[in-house]
Design a protein around this motif. Structure first.
Motif, mmCIF file in Angstrom:
data_model
loop_
_atom_site.group_PDB
_atom_site.id
_atom_site.type_symbol
_atom_site.label_atom_id
_atom_site.label_comp_id
_atom_site.label_asym_id
_atom_site.label_seq_id
_atom_site.Cartn_x
_atom_site.Cartn_y
_atom_site.Cartn_z
ATOM 1 N N UNK A 200 0.834 -1.207 0.000
ATOM 2 C CA UNK A 200 0.000 0.000 0.000
ATOM 3 C C UNK A 200 0.867 1.254 0.000
ATOM 4 N N UNK A 201 1.957 1.219 0.744
ATOM 5 C CA UNK A 201 2.883 2.358 0.723
ATOM 6 C C UNK A 201 3.454 2.555 -0.684
ATOM 7 N N UNK A 202 3.731 1.447 -1.366
ATOM 8 C CA UNK A 202 4.257 1.537 -2.734
ATOM 9 C C UNK A 202 3.233 2.193 -3.655
ATOM 10 N N UNK A 215 7.637 11.299 -2.493
ATOM 11 C CA UNK A 215 7.437 10.481 -1.292
ATOM 12 C C UNK A 215 8.783 10.223 -0.604
ATOM 13 N N UNK A 216 8.838 10.449 0.694
ATOM 14 C CA UNK A 216 10.082 10.273 1.457
ATOM 15 C C UNK A 216 9.826 9.293 2.595
ATOM 16 N N UNK A 217 10.516 8.151 2.562
ATOM 17 C CA UNK A 217 10.363 7.137 3.604
ATOM 18 C C UNK A 217 11.296 7.453 4.764
ATOM 19 N N UNK A 232 10.433 -0.015 -2.035
ATOM 20 C CA UNK A 232 11.202 0.381 -3.219
ATOM 21 C C UNK A 232 11.048 -0.636 -4.343
ATOM 22 N N UNK A 233 11.040 -1.924 -3.970
ATOM 23 C CA UNK A 233 10.927 -2.991 -4.976
ATOM 24 C C UNK A 233 9.537 -3.023 -5.611
ATOM 25 N N UNK A 234 8.506 -2.680 -4.836
ATOM 26 C CA UNK A 234 7.122 -2.762 -5.325
ATOM 27 C C UNK A 234 6.684 -1.510 -6.075
ATOM 28 N N UNK A 235 7.351 -0.386 -5.838
ATOM 29 C CA UNK A 235 6.955 0.872 -6.463
ATOM 30 C C UNK A 235 7.491 0.972 -7.890
ATOM 31 N N UNK A 236 6.743 1.676 -8.747
ATOM 32 C CA UNK A 236 7.206 1.888 -10.120
ATOM 33 C C UNK A 236 8.425 2.810 -10.125
ATOM 34 N N UNK A 239 10.752 5.538 -3.960
ATOM 35 C CA UNK A 239 10.680 6.772 -3.165
ATOM 36 C C UNK A 239 12.049 7.131 -2.604
ATOM 37 N N UNK A 240 12.174 8.343 -2.117
ATOM 38 C CA UNK A 240 13.396 8.763 -1.431
ATOM 39 C C UNK A 240 13.456 8.015 -0.091
ATOM 40 N N UNK A 241 14.602 7.442 0.200
ATOM 41 C CA UNK A 241 14.745 6.594 1.395
ATOM 42 C C UNK A 241 15.676 7.261 2.406
ATOM 43 N N UNK A 242 15.100 7.713 3.531
ATOM 44 C CA UNK A 242 15.892 8.326 4.603
ATOM 45 C C UNK A 242 15.991 7.415 5.830
#
Length: 342
Positions: A200-202, A215-217, A232-236, A239-242
């Motif tokens: 769902x987040x993806x 989007x920033x995680x 990250x793997x599920x999203x097209x 997102x930015x990963x913090x």
């Protein structure tokens, strides 16, 4: 009132909820010395707080073994008893906090309405007008019992220039600039039942990119890193990963500069509400009336299940608790908030 001891040790979200107590005490007793006892993970939240005069760190792990208890009990008691307290506020309500309060020997000992592990034998539970309300107000009821007027609720958070520079640097290294609009996704939570599905987040992340919002995680620790990798793997578009790349204060600045924050019943999401940012909280095992985003409970989305409010860390039925809250519900809530924020 010259000296007050506040004991709120953990967790990060709970310490955030208790922050207004420090302001409330100083609002009524500006010359009072406030000493706060906290565990290491939440220490950064209290650092540089202008309403806290002294912070004592309680390292619980040092007291777990019998040998460790014998070694550390005396020195810690000496630190606690270095001051004479007019009052102590046990906002933790557990055996460990009761032991600290007992050592402090304050003349007046007050605690919350729902004390456990015999802590009510050491401090008097305050059953105030908000004993069935939000946890922030329950903590403030204890301050009110101390004579505090609580004319406004303030979450003190002192973000330094160093914190700002560190946060901006972390964001740039991750591939984004704070000048561009972004929404923070707080993907982790200590309880499995409080975690919204990564798929769902993806979906939400891709929707945000479609809205020209980054989007920033955020998060910390191995588990949150794993959750972020799954998103990250599920999203097209990843997102930015913090996750794990900021301190608590830097994270506060990242949240402060965002358009909105989305996540479960967890520390960073409560921090967002405390900072007054638009906050969407997905909830299931805990209820919004007690634990929702303070000041904006209308932005809580609760799981439509007959077993909600179970207060179970993991579902005894094997259900994915928050999976009944679909991304379009969060998107609709965010749309309204982002329009209002313009």
């Amino acid at each position: 009132m010259k000296s007050v001891l506040v004991v709120k040790l953990s967790a990060i979200g709970d310490v955030i909820h208790a922050l207004p107590v420090s302001y409330a005490i100083k609002e009524t007793y500006p010359d009072a010395k406030i000493t706060w006892v906290v565990e290491p993970p939440a220490y950064d939240l209290l650092k540089d707080n202008p309403y806290i005069d002294k912070i004592i760190v309680f390292e619980k792990k040092k007291f777990k073994s019998f040998k460790g208890f014998l070694k550390n009990y005396g020195p810690f008691s000496k630190i606690i008893r270095a001051d004479r307290y007019d009052a102590s506020l046990d906002l933790q309500g557990l055996f460990k906090s009761a032991a600290i309060v007992w050592n402090a020997k304050a003349r007046l000992r007050l605690g919350t309405c729902n004390m456990r592990e015999m802590s009510h034998k050491i401090s008097r539970p305050v059953v105030g007008p908000n004993s069935n309300g939000h946890i922030v107000e329950r903590y403030l009821d204890v301050a009110r019992a101390l004579g505090c007027k609580v004319e406004k609720v303030v979450f003190p958070m002192e973000i330094t220039e160093r914190d700002r520079i560190g946060a901006e640097g972390a964001m740039q290294q991750a591939g984004a600039r704070m000048e561009n609009p972004y929404v923070v996704l707080a993907v982790g939570a200590n309880w499995p039942n409080k975690r919204w599905p990564t798929r769902y987040y993806a979906q939400l992340s891709d929707w945000l990119y479609g809205m020209k919002i980054i989007p920033v995680i955020i998060g910390g620790g191995v588990l949150d890193s794993t959750l972020a990798a799954d998103i990250e793997a599920a999203a097209e578009i990843p997102p930015i990963n913090l996750v794990g790349k900021t301190s608590l204060k830097q994270l506060a600045y990242v949240i402060q500069k965002s358009q909105a924050v989305v996540g479960g019943d967890t520390g960073p999401v409560h921090l967002s509400a405390g900072l007054g940012k638009p906050t969407v909280m997905v909830m299931g095992p805990t209820d919004a009336n007690r634990n929702g985003p303070y000041g904006q409970l209308e932005n809580a989305i609760e799981a439509n299940r007959p077993c909600k409010y179970c207060w179970k860390r993991a579902c005894p039925k094997g259900l994915e608790c928050l999976s009944v809250i679909h991304p379009d519900e969060v998107e609709n809530k965010l749309l309204a908030l982002l329009k209002n924020d313009k």
